[in-house]
Design a protein around this motif. Structure first.
Motif, PDB file in Angstrom:
ATOM      1  N   SER A 362       7.674  12.726  -4.975  1.00 36.25           N
ATOM      2  CA  SER A 362       7.657  11.267  -4.965  1.00 36.25           C
ATOM      3  C   SER A 362       8.780  10.727  -5.842  1.00 36.25           C
ATOM      4  O   SER A 362       9.578   9.888  -5.422  1.00 36.25           O
ATOM      5  CB  SER A 362       6.299  10.769  -5.458  1.00 36.25           C
ATOM      6  OG  SER A 362       6.297   9.361  -5.629  1.00 36.25           O
ATOM      7  N   GLY A 368       9.173   9.838  -0.404  1.00 36.37           N
ATOM      8  CA  GLY A 368       8.171   8.930   0.139  1.00 36.37           C
ATOM      9  C   GLY A 368       8.653   7.500   0.044  1.00 36.37           C
ATOM     10  O   GLY A 368       9.739   7.162   0.508  1.00 36.37           O
ATOM     11  N   LYS A 369       7.880   6.651  -0.623  1.00 38.84           N
ATOM     12  CA  LYS A 369       8.219   5.233  -0.738  1.00 38.84           C
ATOM     13  C   LYS A 369       9.257   4.958  -1.821  1.00 38.84           C
ATOM     14  O   LYS A 369       9.935   3.937  -1.790  1.00 38.84           O
ATOM     15  CB  LYS A 369       6.951   4.432  -1.037  1.00 38.84           C
ATOM     16  CG  LYS A 369       5.889   4.508   0.052  1.00 38.84           C
ATOM     17  CD  LYS A 369       4.638   3.739  -0.366  1.00 38.84           C
ATOM     18  CE  LYS A 369       3.546   3.837   0.690  1.00 38.84           C
ATOM     19  NZ  LYS A 369       2.303   3.125   0.261  1.00 38.84           N
ATOM     20  N   SER A 370       9.359   5.837  -2.797  1.00 37.63           N
ATOM     21  CA  SER A 370      10.276   5.627  -3.916  1.00 37.63           C
ATOM     22  C   SER A 370      11.713   5.982  -3.543  1.00 37.63           C
ATOM     23  O   SER A 370      11.951   6.886  -2.734  1.00 37.63           O
ATOM     24  CB  SER A 370       9.840   6.479  -5.111  1.00 37.63           C
ATOM     25  OG  SER A 370      10.804   6.454  -6.136  1.00 37.63           O
ATOM     26  N   ASP A 422       7.285   0.515  -7.742  1.00 37.99           N
ATOM     27  CA  ASP A 422       8.056   1.045  -6.613  1.00 37.99           C
ATOM     28  C   ASP A 422       8.914   2.244  -7.008  1.00 37.99           C
ATOM     29  O   ASP A 422       9.587   2.833  -6.160  1.00 37.99           O
ATOM     30  CB  ASP A 422       8.930  -0.046  -5.978  1.00 37.99           C
ATOM     31  CG  ASP A 422       9.911  -0.683  -6.956  1.00 37.99           C
ATOM     32  OD1 ASP A 422      10.061  -0.167  -8.082  1.00 37.99           O
ATOM     33  OD2 ASP A 422      10.528  -1.706  -6.603  1.00 37.99           O
ATOM     34  N   PRO A 425       5.276   5.244  -7.093  1.00 40.79           N
ATOM     35  CA  PRO A 425       4.206   4.534  -6.388  1.00 40.79           C
ATOM     36  C   PRO A 425       2.817   5.091  -6.688  1.00 40.79           C
ATOM     37  O   PRO A 425       2.608   6.307  -6.689  1.00 40.79           O
ATOM     38  CB  PRO A 425       4.567   4.732  -4.910  1.00 40.79           C
ATOM     39  CG  PRO A 425       6.047   4.969  -4.905  1.00 40.79           C
ATOM     40  CD  PRO A 425       6.313   5.735  -6.167  1.00 40.79           C
ATOM     41  N   GLU A 428       1.223   7.412  -4.136  1.00 39.92           N
ATOM     42  CA  GLU A 428       1.712   8.787  -4.014  1.00 39.92           C
ATOM     43  C   GLU A 428       1.409   9.623  -5.259  1.00 39.92           C
ATOM     44  O   GLU A 428       1.675  10.828  -5.254  1.00 39.92           O
ATOM     45  CB  GLU A 428       3.230   8.781  -3.782  1.00 39.92           C
ATOM     46  CG  GLU A 428       3.644   8.120  -2.479  1.00 39.92           C
ATOM     47  CD  GLU A 428       5.148   7.992  -2.334  1.00 39.92           C
ATOM     48  OE1 GLU A 428       5.588   7.448  -1.308  1.00 39.92           O
ATOM     49  OE2 GLU A 428       5.895   8.423  -3.247  1.00 39.92           O
TER      50      GLU A 428
END
Length: 475
Positions: A362, A368-370, A422, A425, A428
């Protein structure tokens, strides 16, 4: 048979002796301060001012005296100097055993703040006047409560934080005196300050309880961990406390000692980002904890980092600190804290992590989102000996991968997270970790900060964190 007059005389002597004995055994506490100590704006200050509430908490055997005077400054060269008051003279004449000094708020306003360079010297003079008393009192300096005023000519919080608090901490460091941080303790109480400056009765209760903790703290006398450190040290101030810097196993290390050591010699171990958002560390130092640090950046909790920490733990434990340590990890510090804890579960009192990295894919991987951090991802791969992206993606040494082993350690865990993070996250990291822990019957608490990103870490008022840690060691 003794005459009536003889019996009366004997009874009178007994009463006088009892009164004298009680007076000698009574611990007198002098509360020196300004309008906040006095209890200004309270509907019933005799009942609700913090010295009065402290008296009620302590009960028999203590006499708490309120020597607060409204509008007074610590600075001597002002028309409102505390040292010109009769209450100051009365405080000295009371021959106290304990002195709480809560001055400085009024020194932050104009025009008094223009003379702030005199503050440290004047504070030391005030302290000296109490130090020379025959009772040799225990002197405790109180940091000012938070101010919520907005008029910049008055006692605004920016001036208190920048001009007053660092100077009080300097005085505490120079004079080797105890501190209590009332500023952080009241940081989120704006609605309980009716005029934005003076606390209401509920806040006075909070202050009284904190002072009660200090008065009744069970301590370990004659313990100085600095004498146990064999390496050359340099000593500096960590927010008013003595901090020893030294090198151990080629790594930069720090140990901060409290002014009074709590029974059992508890300690908190900061994993990463020394000194950042220190309010929890300061609050624990106030309560007799030691604070330690061993820099293993940037090894991302690998076997080398764990082994270095094993040696440092052994060193600190042999020096006299408790068998179980409280681990504190901010951000990537979560990796270090949990990877050491899973290998040393019987040495862990609790784990407190803040916006913790629990899956390196992460962050720093950014898988992932980061967005992650490509440079730190490269360091991670090097630390673990990975030469390909596939090897790194198959890594199973994250705390998120080791939840069953962590839960077996049976230590309580606290996570503080910003729900809008962010960088690391929650979805995650802490969220899947928490679900696994709870499913396995583990002990975890998560404090969510709605709308907060990765920063700021911690809580403005660290009381929930401090209470968790104190409970974990049985306090």
């Amino acid at each position: 048979m003794p005459s009536l007059s003889s019996r009366c005389y004997t009874s009178l002597l007994f009463i006088l002796f009892s009164i004298s004995t009680y007076a000698q055994n009574t611990i007198r506490i002098a509360c020196v301060g300004n309008s906040i100590t006095y209890g200004a704006t309270l509907a019933n200050r005799e009942r609700d001012a913090y010295p009065s509430q402290l008296q009620n908490l302590l009960g028999k055997g203590y006499e708490v005296l309120n020597f607060g005077v409204s509008g007074r400054t610590l600075l001597r060269d002002t028309p409102a100097a505390y040292t010109t008051t009769s209450q100051y003279q009365d405080a000295l004449k009371s021959n106290p055993n304990i002195v709480f000094i809560k001055l400085g708020t009024n020194d932050s306003r104009l025009p008094y703040r223009l003379k702030i360079d005199q503050f440290v010297g004047d504070y030391k003079s005030l302290i000296q006047s109490f130090k020379t008393l025959p009772t040799n009192p225990r002197i405790i300096l109180l940091l000012p409560v938070t101010s919520f005023l907005t008029d910049t000519t008055r006692q605004v919080d920016a001036a208190i934080r920048k001009l007053i608090i660092p100077r009080i901490q300097q005085v505490a460091f120079d004079e080797k005196l105890e501190l209590i941080d009332l500023h952080a303790l009241t940081a989120t109480d704006s609605l309980l300050f009716p005029d934005k400056l003076h606390p209401s009765a509920p806040v006075m209760t909070t202050i009284a309880r904190r002072l009660y903790e200090a008065v009744t703290l069970k301590t370990q006398p004659n313990f100085d961990i600095f004498s146990k450190i064999k390496e050359p040290v340099s000593v500096s101030s960590f927010y008013g406390y003595d901090c020893a810097d030294f090198t151990f196993q080629g790594r930069a290390c720090k140990v901060v000692k409290p002014r009074v050591v709590a029974t059992g010699k508890p300690w908190i171990w900061r994993a990463r980002f020394w000194g950042h958002e220190p309010q929890t560390d300061i609050a624990l130092l106030d309560r007799g904890f030691h604070l330690v640090y061993c820099d293993v950046a940037e090894l991302f909790g690998n076997a080398e980092a764990v082994e270095l920490w094993n040696k440092f733990y052994k060193y600190m434990n042999k020096a006299g600190l408790a068998d179980k340590v409280c681990l504190e990890g901010l951000s990537r510090g979560g990796i270090y804290a949990y990877n050491w804890a899973v290998e040393n579960p019987k040495k862990v009192a609790c784990v407190y992590v803040d916006a913790p990295v629990l899956d390196l894919k992460s962050w720093p991987g950014g898988k992932g989102k980061s967005k992650g951090s490509p440079s730190d991802w490269a360091i991670f791969k090097k630390d673990y000996g990975f030469t390909t992206e596939v090897e790194a993606m198959n890594f199973k040494g994250n705390p998120l991968d080791r939840v069953p082993q962590i839960v077996k350690g049976n230590f309580p865990m606290l996570h503080v997270v910003g729900d809008a993070d962010d960088a690391v996250p929650v979805s995650e990291n802490t969220e899947p970790f928490e679900k696994q822990v709870l499913a396995l019957g583990g002990k975890i608490t998560v404090i969510h900060k709605p709308g907060v990103n990765h920063h700021p870490h911690s809580l403005p008022n660290p009381t929930p964190i401090v209470d968790f840690i104190l409970k974990s060691i049985g306090n």
